[in-house]
Design an enzyme around this catalytic site. Sequence first.
Site: not given
Length: 222
Positions: A21-23
């Site tokens: 995933t990412n921020r």
Amino acid sequence: MRLLVTAGPTREAIDPVRFLTNRSSGKMGYAIAEAAVDRGHEVVLVSGPVNLATPEGLTDGAAVESARDMFEAVRDRIDGCDAAIFCAAVADYRPVKFQEEKIKKTGDSLTLELEKTEDILGSARPIFGFEGVLVGFAAETNNLEEFAWAKLEKKGCDLLVANDVSRRDIGFDSDRNEVRLFFANGRRQSLPAASKSALGAQLVEIVETLVAERGRNDGMME
Ligand code: CTP
């Protein structure tokens, strides 16, 4: 107007307990959706997993996990929208193979093979046949302006909203943002640092203008 907004990150599963995933927090997309509801528009929100309350007054919504889910949710809802704002931080790659059982730590190293996900924004014109106002976001760490113009053109956007994610004080996961706008007619505009909710309202107003302009141009062509 009827507006589709994508927001948040996606999760690309590796095994039953792990994902890539990412921020992204989803705050910018949710702020846009809320501002649009407040201004009396019909809003369709397609969101990845976020820790935010669902805005009240949505016309339609879908909670999705992966880029593939988001692609399908957008494909099924974009028809009939006057504008689509692609704010989501969609994973660009996913594991080629989903491991049905939890991966055990048997080796000293592990290589994950990744494949490209569906490009949802890039599908809007050629695959979904979307003819409304198309707004993309770009998160860049370098050469922001050059990449922004290239992305605008490649994806067939009317507007590209770019932010510099190398700055920790704004952007991803922050309550504030500062963005630069690049329009298909070559115009540029900077929106100074502000809360995401203030920026959301400004962006919705700008999109309203683009939708009105498009309506006038379509009228002239008939
Ligand atoms: N986007 C999308 N589907 C993807 C990847 C991105 O719809 N699979 C959308 C995002 O919502 C955003 C825009 O594309 O509006 C820009 O995403 P970004 O990752 O910055 O651009 P890419 O085209 O993926 O290019 P690169 O990562 O090489 O900069």
